[in-house]
Enzyme design. Structure first.
Site, PDB file in Angstrom:
ATOM      1  N   HIS A  95       0.788  -1.205  -0.107  1.00 37.21           N
ATOM      2  CA  HIS A  95       0.016  -0.034   0.002  1.00 37.21           C
ATOM      3  C   HIS A  95       0.963   1.325   0.016  1.00 37.21           C
ATOM      4  O   HIS A  95       1.301   1.681   0.997  1.00 37.21           O
ATOM      5  CB  HIS A  95      -0.801  -0.028   1.277  1.00 37.21           C
ATOM      6  CG  HIS A  95      -1.920  -1.006   1.336  1.00 37.21           C
ATOM      7  ND1 HIS A  95      -2.920  -0.942   0.354  1.00 37.21           N
ATOM      8  CD2 HIS A  95      -2.089  -2.147   1.993  1.00 37.21           C
ATOM      9  CE1 HIS A  95      -3.808  -2.061   0.436  1.00 37.21           C
ATOM     10  NE2 HIS A  95      -3.239  -2.865   1.664  1.00 37.21           N
ATOM     11  N   HIS A 105      -0.529  -6.937  -5.428  1.00 37.55           N
ATOM     12  CA  HIS A 105      -0.643  -8.014  -4.555  1.00 37.55           C
ATOM     13  C   HIS A 105      -0.052  -9.191  -5.292  1.00 37.55           C
ATOM     14  O   HIS A 105      -0.073  -8.991  -6.453  1.00 37.55           O
ATOM     15  CB  HIS A 105      -2.133  -8.669  -4.349  1.00 37.55           C
ATOM     16  CG  HIS A 105      -2.374  -9.850  -4.054  1.00 37.55           C
ATOM     17  ND1 HIS A 105      -2.619 -10.809  -5.018  1.00 37.55           N
ATOM     18  CD2 HIS A 105      -2.303 -10.615  -2.922  1.00 37.55           C
ATOM     19  CE1 HIS A 105      -2.622 -12.008  -4.533  1.00 37.55           C
ATOM     20  NE2 HIS A 105      -2.432 -11.980  -3.395  1.00 37.55           N
ATOM     21  N   VAL A 108       2.395 -16.794  -4.573  1.00 40.40           N
ATOM     22  CA  VAL A 108       2.774 -18.087  -4.853  1.00 40.40           C
ATOM     23  C   VAL A 108       2.528 -19.005  -3.659  1.00 40.40           C
ATOM     24  O   VAL A 108       3.133 -18.922  -2.365  1.00 40.40           O
ATOM     25  CB  VAL A 108       3.987 -18.147  -5.447  1.00 40.40           C
ATOM     26  CG1 VAL A 108       4.082 -17.293  -6.792  1.00 40.40           C
ATOM     27  CG2 VAL A 108       5.255 -17.434  -4.712  1.00 40.40           C
ATOM     28  N   HIS A 174     -20.768  -7.407  -6.316  1.00 38.17           N
ATOM     29  CA  HIS A 174     -21.713  -6.442  -5.968  1.00 38.17           C
ATOM     30  C   HIS A 174     -21.382  -5.098  -6.473  1.00 38.17           C
ATOM     31  O   HIS A 174     -22.112  -4.367  -6.209  1.00 38.17           O
ATOM     32  CB  HIS A 174     -21.778  -6.410  -4.461  1.00 38.17           C
ATOM     33  CG  HIS A 174     -20.353  -6.277  -3.729  1.00 38.17           C
ATOM     34  ND1 HIS A 174     -19.393  -6.825  -3.693  1.00 38.17           N
ATOM     35  CD2 HIS A 174     -19.728  -5.016  -3.034  1.00 38.17           C
ATOM     36  CE1 HIS A 174     -18.286  -6.310  -3.058  1.00 38.17           C
ATOM     37  NE2 HIS A 174     -18.958  -5.168  -2.780  1.00 38.17           N
ATOM     38  N   GLY A 257      -7.557 -21.735  11.003  1.00 34.93           N
ATOM     39  CA  GLY A 257      -6.827 -21.425  12.401  1.00 34.93           C
ATOM     40  C   GLY A 257      -5.492 -20.629  12.218  1.00 34.93           C
ATOM     41  O   GLY A 257      -4.780 -20.911  13.070  1.00 34.93           O
ATOM     42  N   ARG A 259      -2.910 -17.480  11.714  1.00 29.61           N
ATOM     43  CA  ARG A 259      -2.533 -16.168  12.588  1.00 29.61           C
ATOM     44  C   ARG A 259      -3.416 -15.206  12.218  1.00 29.61           C
ATOM     45  O   ARG A 259      -2.959 -14.549  11.052  1.00 29.61           O
ATOM     46  CB  ARG A 259      -1.228 -16.174  12.810  1.00 29.61           C
ATOM     47  CG  ARG A 259      -0.710 -14.714  13.586  1.00 29.61           C
ATOM     48  CD  ARG A 259       0.805 -14.734  13.889  1.00 29.61           C
ATOM     49  NE  ARG A 259       1.211 -13.502  14.669  1.00 29.61           N
ATOM     50  CZ  ARG A 259       1.427 -12.546  14.516  1.00 29.61           C
ATOM     51  NH1 ARG A 259       1.597 -12.211  12.897  1.00 29.61           N
ATOM     52  NH2 ARG A 259       1.846 -11.411  15.043  1.00 29.61           N
TER      53      ARG A 259
END
Length: 302
Positions: A95, A105, A108, A174, A257, A259
């Protein structure tokens, strides 16, 4: 299948990208958090904040294992349900501070689905995409030319197929618009032998800097004011919408699950939402709408 070689490549790729981005920024350095996952595996998350070029840049490596693939991974491949998994990858989101430097972005990754008494099912995925706020045609063509050239050794159909896949994937249904000007996206890559699939994934990962750095260097000193900054923050809202509503990587991380801080470091540090915003007709801001549809950038010369 050589997961050791893939892991070594990914760790080295993270190192190389972080080194180059730090040099490019010229002011800030990456901090690192190493983390472990209870069910198996872990990773290292690197984030650069408040730099001269990057307001925030996140480059993460993860290598995780589990007893069952989450729904985000088996939705399109129900035959994998109930298998254990091993997944590893490098993912980044940049950013920039200057609204004339695009957000970008890259990811791989390799997956392996395992079950007792059965051969592992492996595949690769990844790609990179570009999200400008004030786009320049020469930048977008350069981006796609690098993508085209790294695909070329793997067949004439690879770039058009993975370019089209990117346009379809990074699409906000949307809003009826693409997230940006595209690039490459692929998943479930195992139709070639392992070495060829791995080689292509290496080319994508290494090609990212060739695609992005010249654009950032060209636009980083472009003057801007409050108007451009406010528009950048508004358009960052679309990034948030996509990542939280559609992105399979985000869903996989949360469902498996992972981080949370590492999964959500792709989100911009500052963003704004405005009800029913409409850019002024004929403005530079309105011009962006022309770029949020799939286009054949390498066929549009002159």
């Amino acid at each position: 299948m050589d997961s050791v070689a893939v892991r070594a490549f990914l760790l080295d790729l993270q190192d190389q990208i972080c080194t180059r981005l730090s040099e490019l920024d010229g002011q800030a350095a990456f901090g690192e958090d190493s983390w472990q996952r209870t069910e198996g595996g872990g990773g290292r998350s690197r984030v650069l904040r408040e730099g001269a070029l990057f307001e925030q840049a996140g480059v993460g490596f993860s290598h995780v294992m589990g007893a069952n693939l989450p729904p985000s991974a088996t939705q399109s491949r129900p035959e994998l349900a109930g298998r254990g998994f091993e997944a590893m990858g490098v993912s980044l989101v940049l950013h920039p501070r200057n609204p004339y430097v695009p957000t970008t972005h890259m990811n791989v990754r390799m997956f392996s689905a395992v079950a007792a008494g059965k051969d592992p099912i492996w595949w690769f995925g990844g790609g990179f995409d570009l999200t400008p706020f004030y786009p320049f045609d020469e930048d977008v063509r350069h981006w796609h030319q690098v993508a085209h050239d790294l695909c070329a050794p793997y067949g004439e159909s690879v770039y058009p197929e993975h370019k089209a896949w990117c346009d379809r994937y990074f699409y906000l249904k949307h809003r009826d618009e693409t997230r940006g000007v595209g690039g490459l996206f692929y998943d479930d890559l195992n139709q070639w032998d392992f070495e060829r699939c791995f080689g292509y994934t290496q080319a994508v990962g290494r090609g990212f800097l060739d695609a992005y750095v010249p654009i950032a260097e060209r636009r980083r000193d472009t003057p801007f004011g409050e108007r451009e900054r406010e528009f950048q923050l508004y358009r960052r809202g679309r990034y948030v919408e996509f990542n939280l509503v559609y992105d399979r990587g985000t869903l996989f991380g949360l469902q498996s699950g992972g981080r949370t801080e590492s999964i959500l470091m792709s989100l911009p540090p500052r963003v704004r939402f405005e009800y029913n915003y409409r850019p002024e007709e004929g403005s530079a801001e309105a011009r962006l709408n022309e770029y949020l549809v799939p286009r054949d950038w390498l066929g549009e010369r002159g």
